[in-house]
Design an enzyme around this catalytic site. Structure first.
Site, PDB file in Angstrom:
ATOM      1  N   ASN A 126       0.808  -1.223   0.000  1.00 30.85           N
ATOM      2  CA  ASN A 126       0.000   0.000   0.000  1.00 30.85           C
ATOM      3  C   ASN A 126       0.844   1.277   0.000  1.00 30.85           C
ATOM      4  O   ASN A 126       0.430   2.296  -0.547  1.00 30.85           O
ATOM      5  CB  ASN A 126      -1.007  -0.005   1.161  1.00 30.85           C
ATOM      6  CG  ASN A 126      -0.362  -0.236   2.508  1.00 30.85           C
ATOM      7  OD1 ASN A 126       0.811  -0.610   2.600  1.00 30.85           O
ATOM      8  ND2 ASN A 126      -1.121  -0.014   3.567  1.00 30.85           N
ATOM      9  N   GLU A 223       4.418  -4.390  12.249  1.00 25.89           N
ATOM     10  CA  GLU A 223       3.355  -3.397  12.054  1.00 25.89           C
ATOM     11  C   GLU A 223       2.287  -4.108  11.235  1.00 25.89           C
ATOM     12  O   GLU A 223       2.432  -4.304  10.035  1.00 25.89           O
ATOM     13  CB  GLU A 223       3.914  -2.165  11.330  1.00 25.89           C
ATOM     14  CG  GLU A 223       3.058  -0.930  11.485  1.00 25.89           C
ATOM     15  CD  GLU A 223       1.947  -0.862  10.471  1.00 25.89           C
ATOM     16  OE1 GLU A 223       0.822  -1.313  10.813  1.00 25.89           O
ATOM     17  OE2 GLU A 223       2.172  -0.381   9.356  1.00 25.89           O
ATOM     18  N   CYS A 257      -3.684   0.267   6.813  1.00 24.81           N
ATOM     19  CA  CYS A 257      -3.831  -0.574   8.003  1.00 24.81           C
ATOM     20  C   CYS A 257      -4.433   0.162   9.195  1.00 24.81           C
ATOM     21  O   CYS A 257      -5.132  -0.433  10.005  1.00 24.81           O
ATOM     22  CB  CYS A 257      -2.483  -1.176   8.391  1.00 24.81           C
ATOM     23  SG  CYS A 257      -1.174   0.051   8.517  1.00 24.81           S
ATOM     24  N   GLU A 437       7.764   2.405  14.516  1.00 18.99           N
ATOM     25  CA  GLU A 437       8.424   3.062  13.399  1.00 18.99           C
ATOM     26  C   GLU A 437       8.336   4.559  13.665  1.00 18.99           C
ATOM     27  O   GLU A 437       7.425   5.025  14.353  1.00 18.99           O
ATOM     28  CB  GLU A 437       7.703   2.732  12.088  1.00 18.99           C
ATOM     29  CG  GLU A 437       7.395   1.252  11.930  1.00 18.99           C
ATOM     30  CD  GLU A 437       7.889   0.670  10.634  1.00 18.99           C
ATOM     31  OE1 GLU A 437       9.080   0.886  10.325  1.00 18.99           O
ATOM     32  OE2 GLU A 437       7.110   0.002   9.953  1.00 18.99           O
TER      33      GLU A 437
END
Length: 463
Positions: A126, A223, A257, A437
């Site tokens: 994505n 993640e 997400c 992150e």
């Protein structure tokens, strides 16, 4: 570049065990050079990479649009976030340090923050270029090397990033790219010379990666997915809340997400809010993602489009009402007829136990659910295995902070949504993964701490 939906752009050979080993060994050799450079030296190289990306923004954004199908408008934002990420970690590279601790009798101790070695990054389809920068930025700033595997659905733009790093002056092999699917990922995770794995993707794949990493005692950053709540209180600025709901559901065709796909709306404004959301959703321009006025491009591939359509069909069977969209979209332009397009969908009459409310759809599908009290909505918002994000819209700032404090989610938004400045850590709770992150927090996950104790007198022996 031209948009060619449904057609093969290029073919990329999959990296087998031999190619993976070559990439790791190449990275290992580059690591010896890079890790011995000062933080300021690494800073200069990373700033140069950021400069190249900034200068080539339009070219890279166009490549990303064709790579992924998202609108050029969004792709430009992704590229801006990418160079900002490298600039941010370049700035931190020169400031990485341990601490000095004074001990009795003139003795002292100190800590050293040291790189891990060869890190593996495994990206999602994505945000291909952006995710690669999110992972490589802190990794390289800390002195590591990286072998990156993009999704097999979006293999192109990360290769350009590798070229840019080389142009900027990193040692040859410091950022290597391997291509392939699950087998290639397995070779990477199980390689004995890999020190750390950072993965962005689905929960089932994250579980497999964690299993493989455990056998080598390798640290992991995961993640993963989400089914995030977006809570709209009746005292919210309605216009802002509607814009927030659209941002929380329809960016990158809903393939995000942390999207807030469970939209909880206080009952007294339910009808007004829903009517406005439906009206605005129906106006979203779908079509050629390279056109300036397009706001929604094509989904990633046919199987994924079919999967999203299956969720909508099941939602209707379970009693949800399709208030708009959900059907396939065929653009007027004949060259786009094979594209994987659908109209963004808003579902009403949703219940917490419906599949469309419980499972991550990863497409442009918004589920609207009414609520009556703050206590009730917080409990319902947390009743999920996921914990990636959450949002609150209200004019009551005390209530806003009270609710986000109660949400079991790693990234929360107040009166906005899907804003991800590189300065702020990003990551989830529960099944949405662990590790972070972005921000200074990422430094912790790409370095290790060494403690040194120095005795200035004689050893005190008990023997």
């Amino acid at each position: 570049f031209k948009t060619c939906p449904g057609r093969v752009l290029c073919k990329v050979p999959c990296s087998g065990e031999k190619e993976v080993d070559l990439a790791v060994q190449s990275a290992k050799a580059a690591f010896k050079i890079w890790s011995q450079m000062s933080g300021m030296e690494r800073c200069r190289v990373m700033l140069e990479a950021a400069r190249i990306i900034r200068e080539q923004r339009e070219e890279i954004a166009t490549m990303e649009t064709i790579n992924n199908g998202k609108s050029i408008f969004e792709a430009r934002v992704d590229i801006d976030i990418s160079w900002q990420c490298l600039e941010y970690y370049a700035g931190l590279a020169g400031s990485l340090a341990g601490e000095h601790i004074q001990l009795p009798g003139g003795s002292f101790g100190y800590t050293r923050r040291e790189p891990l070695g060869v890190c593996v990054g495994i990206g999602a389809w994505n945000y291909p270029f952006q995710i690669a920068c999110w992972k490589s930025g802190p990794a390289l700033a800390c002195g590591n090397a990286m072998v990156f595997k993009p999704s097999p659905f979006t293999p192109i733009s990360v290769v350009r990033l590798a070229e840019i790093f080389t142009e900027a002056g990193v040692p040859k092999g410091l950022f290597n790219v391997v291509q392939g699917g699950a087998a290639t990922g397995q070779f990477l995770c199980q390689h004995p010379d890999v020190a750390k794995i950072s993965f962005t993707g689905s929960v089932p794949t994250g579980m497999k990666i964690m299993e493989m990493a455990a056998k080598g005692i390798k640290p992991v950053t995961l993640e993963l997915g989400g089914k995030s709540p977006l809570i709209i209180f009746s005292d919210a600025d309605l216009e802002n809340a509607v814009k927030g709901a659209l941002m929380a559901n329809f960016l990158t065709q809903g393939e995000v997400c942390c999207n807030g796909t469970r939209v909880f709306v206080e009952r007294k404004i339910l009808d007004t809010f829903t009517k406005e959301v439906v009206k605005r959703t129906q106006k979203i321009k779908i079509g050629d993602p390279l056109l300036e006025d397009t706001r929604m491009g094509a989904l990633i591939n046919r199987p994924h489009l079919n999967r999203v359509q299956g969720f909508i069909k099941q939602a209707k069977e379970q009693g949800a009402e399709v208030l708009c969209g959900g059907d396939l979209y065929v653009p007027d332009d004949p060259k786009l007829k094979n594209g994987y397009y659908m109209r963004p969908c808003v579902l009403g009459n949703c219940k917490d136990d419906m599949t469309c409310v419980k499972e991550e759809i990863f497409g442009p599908v918004m589920a609207i659910l009414p609520f009556d009290t703050e206590e009730e909505v917080v409990e319902r918002a947390n009743a999920t295995k996921f914990g990636l994000a959450g949002g609150v819209f209200t004019r009551d700032i005390q209530k806003a902070h009270r609710v986000v404090a109660a949400l079991k989610a790693g990234m929360c938004f107040i009166n906005n949504y899907n804003v991800s400045p590189v300065e702020l850590p990003f990551g989830g709770y529960k099944s949405s993964g662990f590790g972070r992150e972005n921000g200074r927090a990422a430094i912790e996950y790409y370095s290790q701490l060494k403690t040194v104790c120095v005795e200035m007198g004689d050893v005190e022996s008990v023997f």
